[in-house]
Design a protein around this motif. Structure first.
Motif, short mmCIF file in Angstrom:
data_model
loop_
_atom_site.label_atom_id
_atom_site.label_comp_id
_atom_site.label_asym_id
_atom_site.label_seq_id
_atom_site.Cartn_x
_atom_site.Cartn_y
_atom_site.Cartn_z
N ASN A 85 2.83 9.87 -5.14
CA ASN A 85 1.66 10.95 -5.11
C ASN A 85 1.15 10.25 -3.51
O ASN A 85 0.09 9.96 -3.40
CB ASN A 85 0.69 10.59 -5.98
CG ASN A 85 -0.16 11.67 -6.09
OD1 ASN A 85 0.06 12.68 -5.44
ND2 ASN A 85 -1.06 11.70 -6.94
N PRO A 86 2.08 10.51 -2.57
CA PRO A 86 1.47 10.01 -1.16
C PRO A 86 0.36 10.95 -0.68
O PRO A 86 0.05 12.08 -0.80
CB PRO A 86 2.83 10.48 -0.40
CG PRO A 86 3.80 11.26 -1.00
CD PRO A 86 3.54 11.10 -2.36
N LEU A 87 -0.25 10.29 0.18
CA LEU A 87 -1.43 10.91 0.97
C LEU A 87 -0.94 11.39 2.10
O LEU A 87 -0.40 11.04 2.98
CB LEU A 87 -2.67 9.73 1.15
CG LEU A 87 -3.44 9.28 0.17
CD1 LEU A 87 -4.47 8.35 0.75
CD2 LEU A 87 -4.28 10.50 -0.81
N GLN A 137 2.91 5.48 10.54
CA GLN A 137 1.45 4.97 10.29
C GLN A 137 1.22 3.69 10.98
O GLN A 137 -0.14 3.33 11.00
CB GLN A 137 1.32 4.77 8.73
CG GLN A 137 1.41 6.00 8.06
CD GLN A 137 1.39 5.79 6.46
OE1 GLN A 137 0.24 5.65 6.11
NE2 GLN A 137 2.44 6.13 5.87
N ALA A 147 0.95 -1.10 -0.03
CA ALA A 147 0.10 -0.05 0.03
C ALA A 147 0.76 1.30 0.16
O ALA A 147 0.64 2.27 -0.78
CB ALA A 147 -1.06 -0.07 1.21
N HIS A 148 1.97 1.41 0.77
CA HIS A 148 2.89 2.45 0.78
C HIS A 148 3.50 2.70 -0.53
O HIS A 148 3.41 3.83 -1.06
CB HIS A 148 3.76 2.03 2.06
CG HIS A 148 5.03 3.19 1.85
ND1 HIS A 148 4.76 4.32 2.33
CD2 HIS A 148 6.20 2.89 1.69
CE1 HIS A 148 5.90 5.04 2.38
NE2 HIS A 148 6.93 4.17 1.83
N MET A 192 1.81 4.16 -3.60
CA MET A 192 1.55 5.55 -3.71
C MET A 192 2.42 6.56 -3.37
O MET A 192 2.47 7.65 -3.03
CB MET A 192 0.27 5.88 -2.58
CG MET A 192 -0.97 5.18 -2.81
SD MET A 192 -2.10 5.24 -1.42
CE MET A 192 -3.21 6.33 -2.08
N TYR A 221 -4.46 4.15 4.40
CA TYR A 221 -5.55 4.37 3.31
C TYR A 221 -5.55 2.95 2.41
O TYR A 221 -6.62 2.19 2.34
CB TYR A 221 -5.57 5.40 2.59
CG TYR A 221 -6.53 5.61 1.28
CD1 TYR A 221 -8.06 5.80 1.68
CD2 TYR A 221 -6.23 5.07 0.13
CE1 TYR A 221 -8.97 5.62 0.79
CE2 TYR A 221 -7.25 4.98 -0.87
CZ TYR A 221 -8.60 5.18 -0.48
OH TYR A 221 -9.28 5.32 -1.40
N GLY A 222 -4.46 2.60 1.80
CA GLY A 222 -4.11 1.61 0.86
C GLY A 222 -4.65 0.21 1.63
O GLY A 222 -5.24 -0.50 0.92
N HIS A 276 1.40 11.38 7.17
CA HIS A 276 1.36 10.19 6.11
C HIS A 276 0.06 9.35 6.31
O HIS A 276 -0.03 8.82 7.31
CB HIS A 276 2.56 9.61 5.91
CG HIS A 276 3.77 10.57 5.26
ND1 HIS A 276 3.97 10.46 4.01
CD2 HIS A 276 4.41 11.37 5.73
CE1 HIS A 276 4.66 11.25 3.58
NE2 HIS A 276 5.44 11.70 4.94
N THR A 277 -0.43 9.23 5.50
CA THR A 277 -1.70 8.17 5.58
C THR A 277 -1.75 7.23 4.25
O THR A 277 -2.90 6.37 4.33
CB THR A 277 -3.03 9.07 5.74
OG1 THR A 277 -3.12 9.87 4.62
CG2 THR A 277 -3.07 9.59 6.76
N SER A 278 -0.89 7.23 3.46
CA SER A 278 -0.93 6.19 2.22
C SER A 278 -1.06 4.82 2.55
O SER A 278 -1.84 4.05 1.97
CB SER A 278 0.28 6.28 1.24
OG SER A 278 0.42 7.76 0.81
#
Length: 296
Positions: A30-32, A95, A23-24, A27, A44-45, A39-41
């Motif tokens: 284009n990280p969240l 995270q 998941a990391h 993204m 979220y993923g 950081h939340t990529s």
């Protein structure tokens, strides 16, 4: 997946850390980030994938296997095991705690055991689940796990936007490697594994390994017949480093006897704590996950 579904109940077992990394890195360009820069990529993923898996596959039982920070029995027999791995990026480390908190509110059990890897937990649980009459899907892309595939255990390798999810049964394992699940340990012991820093035999790739296994059947007989092997580099690799071949075999063998409690009912799908999850998703600005909560 339907063709692998039997009348048995379905047990999905996720390789947690592999899926978190996936998941990391999916993204990474284009990280969240939240407005305040968190950081939340990976969070979220991972959760997005988890919700999709539940919605699409409707497992009866579900668990997430995790590695523990402590060294495993593999590090004790080979200090360089996984030594070439880069350390976890800081933005991923930060995270983990919030992600584990979210998972705890989904009521999906997270399983770990000091001294063992997630692979070993997955191997142990797949054997126990088989005795309980379940069909198990191991959610991972780790080739080591193919040694566990049998009539009731499948490897469920997650897809992405470029390739679909692949479910490995015995036939698919053979198509990929030229050998069935029962020979994957021997194949990997010969070839080695750069990602885990498993040495293998100098000069042996999958094609050579397949040739050797077809001819001699076992690692022991290959080593015994090393003198007769025509390829000079392979011959020398086997003669000079035979202890490395046996060591590699030990490193790639999944331990299916992890002393871990197994209560089937604890792994059945439970109702999630929607209120807590909604609050966390709002705080982390993951509004699309709130909408998915109604569908899971």
């Amino acid at each position: 997946i339907r063709k692998y579904m039997s009348s048995n109940k379905q047990f999905f077992l996720i390789d947690g850390m592999a899926q978190i990394y996936r998941a990391h890195f999916a993204m990474i360009k284009n990280p969240l980030l939240t407005k305040d820069g968190r950081h939340t990529s990976a969070i979220y993923g991972f959760i997005n994938y988890l919700f999709k898996l539940i919605k699409n596959e409707k497992p009866d039982y579900l668990a997430i296997a995790l590695d523990s920070k402590e060294e495993t029995f593999r590090h004790k027999i080979y200090t360089d095991y996984k030594a070439t791995r880069e350390k976890m990026p800081d933005e991923l480390v930060e995270q983990l705690e919030p992600l584990y908190e979210i998972i705890s509110h989904t009521k999906i059990p997270m399983l770990k055991k000091i001294g063992f890897e997630a692979d070993d937990i997955m191997g142990t649980l797949s054997k126990k689940a088989e005795k309980e009459g379940l069909t198990t899907f191991l959610v991972t892309s780790d080739k080591d796990m193919m040694q566990l595939v049998n009539d009731n255990v499948f490897m469920y390798s997650p897809g992405n936007s470029f390739k679909p999810t692949t479910i490995y049964d015995k036939e698919k394992v053979k198509q990929k490697w030229g050998v069935g699940p029962e020979d994957i340990i021997n194949m990997l012991a010969l070839v080695g594994d750069t990602s885990d820093n498993v040495p293998g035999v100098d000069g042996v790739g999958p094609k050579t390994a397949l040739k050797l296994l077809n001819e001699y059947k076992t690692i022991e007989l290959i080593v015994e017949n090393a003198e007769n092997i025509k390829n000079k580099r392979v011959k020398e690799g086997l003669i000079n480093n035979k202890e490395l071949v046996y060591l590699s075999k030990e490193l790639v063998t999944i331990d299916c006897r992890v002393p871990i409690e197994f209560h089937l009912e604890e792994l059945s799908i439970k109702e999630m704590d929607v209120k807590k999850l909604t609050n966390i998703f709002q705080e982390l600005e993951m509004f699309s996950l709130i909408n998915q909560l109604e569908l899971v």
